[in-house]
Design a protein around this motif. Structure first.
Motif, mmCIF file in Angstrom:
data_model
loop_
_atom_site.group_PDB
_atom_site.id
_atom_site.type_symbol
_atom_site.label_atom_id
_atom_site.label_comp_id
_atom_site.label_asym_id
_atom_site.label_seq_id
_atom_site.Cartn_x
_atom_site.Cartn_y
_atom_site.Cartn_z
ATOM 1 N N ASP A 116 17.899 -1.991 23.537
ATOM 2 C CA ASP A 116 18.469 -0.861 22.806
ATOM 3 C C ASP A 116 17.421 -0.238 21.884
ATOM 4 N N ARG A 117 16.651 -1.070 21.205
ATOM 5 C CA ARG A 117 15.675 -0.573 20.231
ATOM 6 C C ARG A 117 14.505 0.139 20.917
ATOM 7 N N LEU A 118 14.095 -0.353 22.102
ATOM 8 C CA LEU A 118 12.906 0.177 22.765
ATOM 9 C C LEU A 118 13.213 1.222 23.830
ATOM 10 N N HIS A 119 14.484 1.507 24.061
ATOM 11 C CA HIS A 119 14.852 2.435 25.130
ATOM 12 C C HIS A 119 14.170 3.794 24.928
ATOM 13 N N GLY A 120 13.531 4.289 25.997
ATOM 14 C CA GLY A 120 12.908 5.595 25.949
ATOM 15 C C GLY A 120 11.631 5.650 25.136
ATOM 16 N N ARG A 121 11.042 4.483 24.847
ATOM 17 C CA ARG A 121 9.830 4.428 24.033
ATOM 18 C C ARG A 121 8.724 3.702 24.800
ATOM 19 N N VAL A 122 7.486 4.071 24.492
ATOM 20 C CA VAL A 122 6.333 3.447 25.126
ATOM 21 C C VAL A 122 5.320 3.085 24.050
ATOM 22 N N GLU A 123 4.388 2.252 24.441
ATOM 23 C CA GLU A 123 3.330 1.825 23.527
ATOM 24 C C GLU A 123 2.021 2.522 23.879
ATOM 25 N N TRP A 124 1.349 3.023 22.846
ATOM 26 C CA TRP A 124 0.007 3.578 22.993
ATOM 27 C C TRP A 124 -0.953 2.728 22.187
ATOM 28 N N GLY A 125 -2.104 2.424 22.775
ATOM 29 C CA GLY A 125 -3.123 1.660 22.066
ATOM 30 C C GLY A 125 -4.254 2.571 21.618
ATOM 31 N N VAL A 126 -4.705 2.391 20.386
ATOM 32 C CA VAL A 126 -5.814 3.187 19.852
ATOM 33 C C VAL A 126 -6.849 2.237 19.253
ATOM 34 N N LYS A 127 -8.087 2.409 19.673
ATOM 35 C CA LYS A 127 -9.196 1.621 19.126
ATOM 36 C C LYS A 127 -10.268 2.580 18.602
ATOM 37 N N VAL A 128 -10.859 2.218 17.485
ATOM 38 C CA VAL A 128 -11.984 2.966 16.922
ATOM 39 C C VAL A 128 -13.182 2.032 16.877
ATOM 40 N N LEU A 180 -1.579 8.802 12.748
ATOM 41 C CA LEU A 180 -0.849 8.318 13.922
ATOM 42 C C LEU A 180 0.442 7.604 13.530
ATOM 43 N N ALA A 181 0.399 6.860 12.448
ATOM 44 C CA ALA A 181 1.596 6.135 11.998
ATOM 45 C C ALA A 181 2.722 7.098 11.643
ATOM 46 N N GLU A 182 2.364 8.293 11.151
ATOM 47 C CA GLU A 182 3.386 9.290 10.832
ATOM 48 C C GLU A 182 4.092 9.794 12.078
ATOM 49 N N ARG A 183 3.395 9.764 13.226
ATOM 50 C CA ARG A 183 3.976 10.248 14.489
ATOM 51 C C ARG A 183 4.637 9.137 15.296
ATOM 52 N N ALA A 184 4.490 7.902 14.856
ATOM 53 C CA ALA A 184 5.045 6.761 15.599
ATOM 54 C C ALA A 184 6.257 6.188 14.859
ATOM 55 N N GLU A 185 7.138 5.545 15.609
ATOM 56 C CA GLU A 185 8.287 4.890 14.980
ATOM 57 C C GLU A 185 7.888 3.550 14.365
ATOM 58 N N GLU A 186 6.977 2.853 15.006
ATOM 59 C CA GLU A 186 6.468 1.584 14.490
ATOM 60 C C GLU A 186 5.006 1.465 14.891
ATOM 61 N N HIS A 216 7.802 12.398 22.784
ATOM 62 C CA HIS A 216 6.795 12.817 21.806
ATOM 63 C C HIS A 216 5.398 12.332 22.163
ATOM 64 N N SER A 217 5.246 11.743 23.336
ATOM 65 C CA SER A 217 3.950 11.161 23.701
ATOM 66 C C SER A 217 2.863 12.219 23.840
ATOM 67 N N GLU A 218 3.198 13.368 24.377
ATOM 68 C CA GLU A 218 2.189 14.409 24.551
ATOM 69 C C GLU A 218 1.615 14.833 23.206
ATOM 70 N N GLU A 219 2.474 14.978 22.199
ATOM 71 C CA GLU A 219 2.000 15.343 20.865
ATOM 72 C C GLU A 219 1.105 14.252 20.295
ATOM 73 N N PHE A 220 1.469 13.000 20.537
ATOM 74 C CA PHE A 220 0.684 11.879 20.029
ATOM 75 C C PHE A 220 -0.710 11.881 20.653
ATOM 76 N N VAL A 221 -0.773 12.081 21.968
ATOM 77 C CA VAL A 221 -2.060 12.104 22.674
ATOM 78 C C VAL A 221 -2.920 13.261 22.180
ATOM 79 N N GLU A 222 -2.310 14.419 21.984
ATOM 80 C CA GLU A 222 -3.065 15.576 21.495
ATOM 81 C C GLU A 222 -3.642 15.315 20.116
ATOM 82 N N LEU A 223 -2.891 14.614 19.259
ATOM 83 C CA LEU A 223 -3.386 14.293 17.926
ATOM 84 C C LEU A 223 -4.614 13.396 18.011
ATOM 85 N N VAL A 224 -4.566 12.402 18.875
ATOM 86 C CA VAL A 224 -5.732 11.532 19.045
ATOM 87 C C VAL A 224 -6.921 12.332 19.539
ATOM 88 N N ASP A 225 -6.688 13.201 20.531
ATOM 89 C CA ASP A 225 -7.780 13.997 21.098
ATOM 90 C C ASP A 225 -8.431 14.892 20.043
#
Length: 300
Positions: A116-128, A180-186, A216-225
């Motif tokens: 229920d909590r993860l429905h419709g959500r995916v994980e993105w990994g970011v490394k610097v 990125l944290a502002e655009r993510a749920e967790e 919202h994944s497309e917006e998240f990816v664009e922010l990283v780019d």
């Protein structure tokens, strides 16, 4: 040959069929085991390779571990395109379907809550990464320090410059993470990767995972780019979308009453190997898993 039931993930029933050519661990096609309104995605693996003693030996075999990690991740990736899976640890095995059903019943409330909590959500990994600094040329004989004091002064200057580069990298990573944290749920902050294990050049400053709604994944990816070129000497790597490995630890972090077999180190090896996509990356991930493995077990 006696077979065990290998479990990749648990999910809710879904209508879209998996690819007919999809193969899992040891080349076996995955199957769906329905029970109590949930689905365990399973395949049959040889007991000779997945009993407790065999798994202990395989954790030292980087080629075997990397191949198993890639196959495991391939099934989870396929599931992620059609549903929200809860991935189980690498090498989670049970004696038979009855034992898998018992595991589902024992963890049913946890599974439903997490789904229920993860429905419709995916994980993105970011490394610097702080890119390696350009190597200073070997000074010519005429330019060599005139004294030991000059040599020490030069070494202090180099050390100071390196410290400044590291502090700048940390500030950049902190700014990026806040955006990125502002655009993510967790989010989850992971330990920086050891360059010797990951095979990636440079020093890993940020290693984080972000839980983002698919919509919202497309917006998240664009922010990283947009942030990749903000700071010279920094490299930003984005991976995903993944199943929410970092956010379903309540499932993968504990064994069931049936004794599901896995090791947290092996699972992290699976992730690292799968993210790299290349043989070298898979082997480095497998090596990390093998070195930190707590020891496999077997469902009965």
């Amino acid at each position: 040959m006696t077979g065990l039931r290998y479990v990749y993930a648990v999910c809710r029933p879904f209508g879209t069929p998996l690819q007919a050519e999809l193969r899992g661990v040891m080349g076996a096609p995955p199957a769906l085991l329905h029970h109590h309104g949930l689905v365990a995605v399973v395949s049959t693996v040889p007991e000779a390779d997945f009993c407790e003693d065999a798994l202990k030996a395989h954790l030292e075999d980087l080629d075997w571990l990397a191949a198993t990690a890639r196959a495991h991740q391939g099934v989870v990736d396929a599931l992620t395109t059609v549903t929200t899976p809860l991935p189980l640890r690498l090498a989670t095995v049970f004696r038979d379907d009855s034992a898998v059903r018992t595991m589902i019943e024992a963890r049913e409330d946890d599974f439903r809550r997490l789904l229920d909590r993860l429905h419709g959500r995916v994980e993105w990994g970011v490394k610097v990464y702080l890119e390696p600094g350009a190597a200073e040329p070997e000074p010519a004989a005429a330019a060599r320090p005139a004294s030991g004091r000059d040599y020490l002064r030069s070494r202090r200057r180099q050390s100071h410059e390196q410290e400044e580069r590291w502090q700048r990298a940390e500030r950049f990573a902190h700014r990026l993470h806040e955006r990125l944290a502002e655009r993510a749920e967790e989010f989850r902050m992971h330990r920086p990767q050891n360059a010797a294990l990951s095979g990636s050049p440079g020093q890993n400053v940020l290693n984080a995972a972000y839980l983002v709604p698919r919509a919202h994944s497309e917006e998240f990816v664009e922010l990283v780019d947009r942030t990749k070129d903000e700071e010279a000497g920094m490299r930003v790597e984005l991976t995903g979308p993944w199943a929410a490995y970092s956010f379903s630890g309540e499932v993968s972090g504990t064994s069931s009453a049936e004794g599901s077999g896995s090791s947290s180190g092996a699972e992290s090896g699976a992730r690292a190997g799968a993210e790299s996509g290349a043989r070298a990356g898979a082997e480095s991930g497998a090596r990390a898993g093998a070195e930190s493995a707590a020891g496999p077990g077997e469902g009965r």
